[in-house]
Design an enzyme around this catalytic site. Structure first.
Site, PDB file in Angstrom:
ATOM      1  N   LYS A  22       0.838  -1.215   0.000  1.00  0.00           N
ATOM      2  CA  LYS A  22       0.000   0.000   0.000  1.00  0.00           C
ATOM      3  C   LYS A  22       0.868   1.259   0.000  1.00  0.00           C
ATOM      4  O   LYS A  22       0.691   2.149  -0.821  1.00  0.00           O
ATOM      5  CB  LYS A  22      -0.919   0.016   1.230  1.00  0.00           C
ATOM      6  CG  LYS A  22      -1.655   1.338   1.406  1.00  0.00           C
ATOM      7  CD  LYS A  22      -2.555   1.358   2.616  1.00  0.00           C
ATOM      8  CE  LYS A  22      -1.866   1.704   3.900  1.00  0.00           C
ATOM      9  NZ  LYS A  22      -1.657   3.147   4.149  1.00  0.00           N
ATOM     10  N   ASN A  23       1.803   1.342   0.945  1.00  0.00           N
ATOM     11  CA  ASN A  23       2.552   2.587   1.091  1.00  0.00           C
ATOM     12  C   ASN A  23       3.511   2.844  -0.064  1.00  0.00           C
ATOM     13  O   ASN A  23       3.857   3.995  -0.339  1.00  0.00           O
ATOM     14  CB  ASN A  23       3.292   2.621   2.426  1.00  0.00           C
ATOM     15  CG  ASN A  23       2.344   2.874   3.592  1.00  0.00           C
ATOM     16  OD1 ASN A  23       1.162   3.164   3.383  1.00  0.00           O
ATOM     17  ND2 ASN A  23       2.851   2.746   4.806  1.00  0.00           N
ATOM     18  N   ARG A  99      -5.046  10.682   3.523  1.00  0.00           N
ATOM     19  CA  ARG A  99      -4.014  11.628   3.886  1.00  0.00           C
ATOM     20  C   ARG A  99      -2.854  11.640   2.892  1.00  0.00           C
ATOM     21  O   ARG A  99      -2.218  12.667   2.658  1.00  0.00           O
ATOM     22  CB  ARG A  99      -3.523  11.246   5.275  1.00  0.00           C
ATOM     23  CG  ARG A  99      -2.898  12.357   5.985  1.00  0.00           C
ATOM     24  CD  ARG A  99      -2.413  11.969   7.344  1.00  0.00           C
ATOM     25  NE  ARG A  99      -1.689  13.095   7.864  1.00  0.00           N
ATOM     26  CZ  ARG A  99      -0.473  13.403   7.488  1.00  0.00           C
ATOM     27  NH1 ARG A  99       0.154  12.639   6.633  1.00  0.00           N
ATOM     28  NH2 ARG A  99       0.118  14.479   7.955  1.00  0.00           N
ATOM     29  N   CYS A 123      -5.511  13.483  12.380  1.00  0.00           N
ATOM     30  CA  CYS A 123      -5.654  12.102  11.972  1.00  0.00           C
ATOM     31  C   CYS A 123      -5.809  11.267  13.233  1.00  0.00           C
ATOM     32  O   CYS A 123      -5.343  11.642  14.292  1.00  0.00           O
ATOM     33  CB  CYS A 123      -4.421  11.679  11.192  1.00  0.00           C
ATOM     34  SG  CYS A 123      -4.311   9.923  10.947  1.00  0.00           S
ATOM     35  N   ARG A 128      -0.071  14.622  13.125  1.00  0.00           N
ATOM     36  CA  ARG A 128       0.460  14.462  11.763  1.00  0.00           C
ATOM     37  C   ARG A 128       0.542  15.749  10.940  1.00  0.00           C
ATOM     38  O   ARG A 128      -0.181  15.932   9.953  1.00  0.00           O
ATOM     39  CB  ARG A 128      -0.326  13.391  11.020  1.00  0.00           C
ATOM     40  CG  ARG A 128      -0.232  12.060  11.713  1.00  0.00           C
ATOM     41  CD  ARG A 128      -0.893  10.966  10.953  1.00  0.00           C
ATOM     42  NE  ARG A 128      -0.032  10.332   9.972  1.00  0.00           N
ATOM     43  CZ  ARG A 128      -0.343   9.214   9.328  1.00  0.00           C
ATOM     44  NH1 ARG A 128      -1.486   8.637   9.533  1.00  0.00           N
ATOM     45  NH2 ARG A 128       0.495   8.679   8.470  1.00  0.00           N
ATOM     46  N   PRO A 129       1.445  16.644  11.305  1.00  0.00           N
ATOM     47  CA  PRO A 129       1.612  17.888  10.541  1.00  0.00           C
ATOM     48  C   PRO A 129       2.303  17.642   9.192  1.00  0.00           C
ATOM     49  O   PRO A 129       2.774  16.540   8.930  1.00  0.00           O
ATOM     50  CB  PRO A 129       2.529  18.719  11.448  1.00  0.00           C
ATOM     51  CG  PRO A 129       3.260  17.726  12.279  1.00  0.00           C
ATOM     52  CD  PRO A 129       2.380  16.521  12.415  1.00  0.00           C
ATOM     53  N   ILE A 130       2.339  18.680   8.337  1.00  0.00           N
ATOM     54  CA  ILE A 130       3.039  18.550   7.045  1.00  0.00           C
ATOM     55  C   ILE A 130       4.137  19.610   6.902  1.00  0.00           C
ATOM     56  O   ILE A 130       4.604  19.895   5.802  1.00  0.00           O
ATOM     57  CB  ILE A 130       2.076  18.616   5.834  1.00  0.00           C
ATOM     58  CG1 ILE A 130       1.275  19.929   5.844  1.00  0.00           C
ATOM     59  CG2 ILE A 130       1.161  17.420   5.778  1.00  0.00           C
ATOM     60  CD1 ILE A 130       0.709  20.270   4.471  1.00  0.00           C
ATOM     61  N   LEU A 132       7.234  19.575   7.450  1.00  0.00           N
ATOM     62  CA  LEU A 132       8.504  19.135   6.841  1.00  0.00           C
ATOM     63  C   LEU A 132       8.386  19.036   5.319  1.00  0.00           C
ATOM     64  O   LEU A 132       9.346  19.305   4.591  1.00  0.00           O
ATOM     65  CB  LEU A 132       8.938  17.782   7.424  1.00  0.00           C
ATOM     66  CG  LEU A 132       9.135  17.753   8.945  1.00  0.00           C
ATOM     67  CD1 LEU A 132       9.415  16.337   9.421  1.00  0.00           C
ATOM     68  CD2 LEU A 132      10.287  18.674   9.340  1.00  0.00           C
ATOM     69  N   ASP A 313       3.981   0.745  12.114  1.00  0.00           N
ATOM     70  CA  ASP A 313       2.834   0.094  11.478  1.00  0.00           C
ATOM     71  C   ASP A 313       2.654  -1.372  11.897  1.00  0.00           C
ATOM     72  O   ASP A 313       1.684  -2.004  11.485  1.00  0.00           O
ATOM     73  CB  ASP A 313       2.947   0.182   9.939  1.00  0.00           C
ATOM     74  CG  ASP A 313       2.607   1.571   9.435  1.00  0.00           C
ATOM     75  OD1 ASP A 313       2.125   2.403  10.221  1.00  0.00           O
ATOM     76  OD2 ASP A 313       2.822   1.829   8.228  1.00  0.00           O
ATOM     77  N   ARG A 405      -8.884  -0.311   3.475  1.00  0.00           N
ATOM     78  CA  ARG A 405      -7.884   0.658   3.004  1.00  0.00           C
ATOM     79  C   ARG A 405      -6.532  -0.012   2.795  1.00  0.00           C
ATOM     80  O   ARG A 405      -5.750   0.445   1.960  1.00  0.00           O
ATOM     81  CB  ARG A 405      -7.715   1.789   4.028  1.00  0.00           C
ATOM     82  CG  ARG A 405      -8.839   2.784   4.044  1.00  0.00           C
ATOM     83  CD  ARG A 405      -8.492   3.938   4.973  1.00  0.00           C
ATOM     84  NE  ARG A 405      -7.102   4.300   4.801  1.00  0.00           N
ATOM     85  CZ  ARG A 405      -6.253   4.565   5.789  1.00  0.00           C
ATOM     86  NH1 ARG A 405      -6.652   4.537   7.038  1.00  0.00           N
ATOM     87  NH2 ARG A 405      -4.999   4.862   5.540  1.00  0.00           N
TER      88      ARG A 405
HETATM   89  C1  UD1 Z   1       4.097   7.003   6.519  1.00  0.00           C
HETATM   90  C2  UD1 Z   1       3.223   5.791   6.281  1.00  0.00           C
HETATM   91  C3  UD1 Z   1       2.616   5.306   7.587  1.00  0.00           C
HETATM   92  C4  UD1 Z   1       3.705   5.066   8.612  1.00  0.00           C
HETATM   93  C5  UD1 Z   1       4.606   6.284   8.752  1.00  0.00           C
HETATM   94  C6  UD1 Z   1       5.804   6.029   9.655  1.00  0.00           C
HETATM   95  C7  UD1 Z   1       2.380   6.124   4.036  1.00  0.00           C
HETATM   96  C8  UD1 Z   1       1.214   6.444   3.169  1.00  0.00           C
HETATM   97  N1  UD1 Z   1       2.169   6.165   5.354  1.00  0.00           N
HETATM   98  O1  UD1 Z   1       3.270   8.027   7.025  1.00  0.00           O
HETATM   99  O2  UD1 Z   1       1.912   4.089   7.319  1.00  0.00           O
HETATM  100  O3  UD1 Z   1       3.101   4.793   9.863  1.00  0.00           O
HETATM  101  O4  UD1 Z   1       5.119   6.670   7.468  1.00  0.00           O
HETATM  102  O5  UD1 Z   1       6.548   4.954   9.190  1.00  0.00           O
HETATM  103  O6  UD1 Z   1       3.456   5.825   3.554  1.00  0.00           O
HETATM  104  N2  UD1 Z   1       6.064  14.719  10.934  1.00  0.00           N
HETATM  105  C9  UD1 Z   1       6.167  16.074  11.216  1.00  0.00           C
HETATM  106  N3  UD1 Z   1       6.049  16.950  10.178  1.00  0.00           N
HETATM  107  C10 UD1 Z   1       5.838  16.537   8.901  1.00  0.00           C
HETATM  108  C11 UD1 Z   1       5.723  15.168   8.618  1.00  0.00           C
HETATM  109  C12 UD1 Z   1       5.861  14.269   9.674  1.00  0.00           C
HETATM  110  O7  UD1 Z   1       6.357  16.458  12.355  1.00  0.00           O
HETATM  111  O8  UD1 Z   1       5.741  17.398   8.002  1.00  0.00           O
HETATM  112  C13 UD1 Z   1       6.201  13.741  12.043  1.00  0.00           C
HETATM  113  C14 UD1 Z   1       4.923  12.911  12.239  1.00  0.00           C
HETATM  114  O9  UD1 Z   1       3.981  13.576  13.062  1.00  0.00           O
HETATM  115  C15 UD1 Z   1       5.460  11.665  12.881  1.00  0.00           C
HETATM  116  C16 UD1 Z   1       6.836  11.519  12.215  1.00  0.00           C
HETATM  117  O10 UD1 Z   1       7.163  12.795  11.679  1.00  0.00           O
HETATM  118  O11 UD1 Z   1       5.638  11.849  14.261  1.00  0.00           O
HETATM  119  C17 UD1 Z   1       6.905  10.470  11.116  1.00  0.00           C
HETATM  120  O12 UD1 Z   1       5.839  10.673  10.205  1.00  0.00           O
HETATM  121  P1  UD1 Z   1       6.003  10.328   8.657  1.00  0.00           P
HETATM  122  O13 UD1 Z   1       7.175   9.422   8.479  1.00  0.00           O
HETATM  123  O14 UD1 Z   1       5.976  11.589   7.891  1.00  0.00           O
HETATM  124  O15 UD1 Z   1       4.681   9.507   8.374  1.00  0.00           O
HETATM  125  P2  UD1 Z   1       3.802   9.539   7.046  1.00  0.00           P
HETATM  126  O16 UD1 Z   1       4.632   9.788   5.861  1.00  0.00           O
HETATM  127  O17 UD1 Z   1       2.602  10.383   7.287  1.00  0.00           O
END
Ligand code: UD1
Length: 427
Positions: A22-23, A99, A123, A128-130, A132, A313, A405
């Site tokens: 999936k990912n 997401r 979420c 889960r911010p964006i 970064l 996961d 999903r």
């Molecule tokens: C992806 C996976 C999800 C998995 C996660 C961690 C997909 C679709 N999803 O999610 O299944 O559980 O990796 O292996 O591939 N963070 C920030 N700012 C950001 C982005 C992330 O602070 O802009 C933090 C998150 O809150 C979290 C950490 O970084 O604490 C890791 O998150 P991230 O690796 O980005 O997870 P996803 O890509 O959302």
């Protein structure tokens, strides 16, 4: 709405084919936006999230043609063609359901010069911010605006340019977005502290097949020489290591023996190390991995962390398994702050689990009993299915859409190895 009903206690045995990841699929699909030529993905899993992503791509002007897989290799083939980008807006209605829609941001701004994506919002497994993702695109010259719940990224007039990105926290999604943008930026991009999950290796290999130049694949330092355009390619989605790990737990919790057909051991070392310590036998064979358990499980101390450490996961599925181990396990969740939503449900089935901040203390019990349960995210739902396989009596897992999903044909695959499981309508 559907529910999954399980009558527990069967020892699972047999062959279980592993689907495309999936990912990986969710980051390979937006690669179609990076080229005017055709991108074909093989072994695409039949999952609600992959289908939603296809609809999002259609909205953006990507034409898609799906053909069916057959036999034990059940994946589908999807051919995508983005001759012209029709829209650069990913609307709220699609993003709120999935997401991972945020992963169109990088490719759209790189190819079309701008992208507007609804903010994914909170979420179930944490904030889960964006931030970064946005900082990485800014490092490539993009201007970021936030308005009315949407984020807009605009490339400078000559397009994105290479830059230095140093991630303060390892983020899978931010690394993916940055990589998909950097391959079409002018000049060199260096990414430090990049995530190196196998799904990112899959993404990088697909981009290379499309003509990108990327060094350091599989490490935390990626160096990209940007190209003015990429070409079409055909690429096979990697096997799903989390699906395989989940079914390994199904063998473990039922004292069974399952052949995970198509699973790749290299991607799963931390998962297998945990299972071995718990007393489960792991034996790779040509074309897969055999998981054998004798019904007795030892406790574990585990902490989730970015790859190659133990994946977040898999935390919920391991917790279900360890609820029946002979002793006390300690699990620490370091990635997401609110990822213990399965705990109250497992407790209702008779598990003895206490959460203290980021740590869960799991005292193994001799038996758990079936109940009506529901979870608020995908992996938590799977942990309830696993508990149901081992519980006395009947377990009904509600809100099946979470499972749909991320687990392809769940009840069909588990029935084929001897589980008493069926999907019913909630009426
Ligand atoms: C992806 C996976 C999800 C998995 C996660 C961690 C997909 C679709 N999803 O999610 O299944 O559980 O990796 O292996 O591939 N963070 C920030 N700012 C950001 C982005 C992330 O602070 O802009 C933090 C998150 O809150 C979290 C950490 O970084 O604490 C890791 O998150 P991230 O690796 O980005 O997870 P996803 O890509 O959302």
């Amino acid at each position: 709405m559907d529910r999954i009903t399980i009558r527990g206690g069967n020892r699972l045995k047999g062959r279980l084919p592993i689907s495309g990841a999936k990912n990986a699929a969710l980051t390979l699909l937006p690669c179609s936006l990076l080229t005017a030529e055709r991108l074909t993905l093989n072994n695409l899993p039949r999952l609600a999230d992959a289908d939603s992503f296809g609809h999002l791509l259609n909205e953006l002007g990507v034409s898609t043609t799906m053909s069916r897989g057959n036999g034990e290799t059940i994946g589908r083939q999807l051919t995508m063609s983005a001759g012209a980008i029709a829209s650069t807006v990913a609307p709220y209605d699609i993003v709120r359901k999935m997401r991972a829609s945020i992963l169109v941001l990088g490719p759209l701004v790189a190819r079309a010069g701008e992208a507007t994506v609804s903010l994914p919002g909170g979420c179930a497994i944490g904030n889960r911010p964006i931030d970064l993702h946005l900082k990485a695109l800014e490092a490539l010259g993009a201007e970021i605006e936030l308005a009315a719940g949407y984020v807009k990224a605009i490339a400078p007039s000559g397009g994105l340019r290479g830059g230095r990105i140093s991630f303060p926290v390892v983020s899978v999604g931010a690394t993916e977005n940055a990589l998909m943008a950097a391959v079409l930026a002018q000049g060199e991009t260096v990414m430090e502290n990049a995530a190196r999950e196998p799904e990112i290796v899959d993404l990088a290999r697909c981009l290379v097949a499309m003509g990108a130049e990327i060094d350091g694949i599989g490490t935390d330092r990626l160096v990209v020489q940007g190209k003015t355009s990429l070409h079409g390619a055909e690429y096979e989605v990697m096997p799903d290591r989390i699906e395989a790990g989940s079914y390994a737990c199904a063998a473990a919790i039922t004292g069974g023996e399952i052949d995970l057909v198509g699973a790749r051991a290299d991607d799963m070392e931390a998962i297998f190390q945990g299972l071995r310590t718990a007393g489960v036998e792991i034996a790779p064979f040509d074309g897969g991995i055999r998981v054998t358990a004798d019904g007795k499980l030892r406790p574990l101390t585990l902490s989730t962390a970015p790859f190659p450490a133990f994946p977040t996961d898999m935390q919920a599925q391991f917790m279900a398994m360890l609820a029946l181990a002979d002793g006390t396990s300690v699990l620490t969740e370091t990635i997401f702050e609110n990822r213990y939503m399965h705990v109250p449900e497992l407790t209702r089935m008779g598990a003895d689990i206490q959460v203290h901040g980021r740590t869960a203390i799991v005292k193994g019990v001799d038996r758990i009993v079936g109940a009506d349960v529901m979870a608020t995210d995908l992996r938590a739902s799977m942990s309830l299915v696993l508990a149901g396989l081992a519980a006395d009596g009947e377990t009904r897992v509600h809100r099946v859409y979470h499972l749909d999903r991320g687990y392809e044909r769940l009840e069909e695959k588990l029935s084929a190895v001897g589980a008493d499981i069926e999907r019913e309508s909630d009426g």
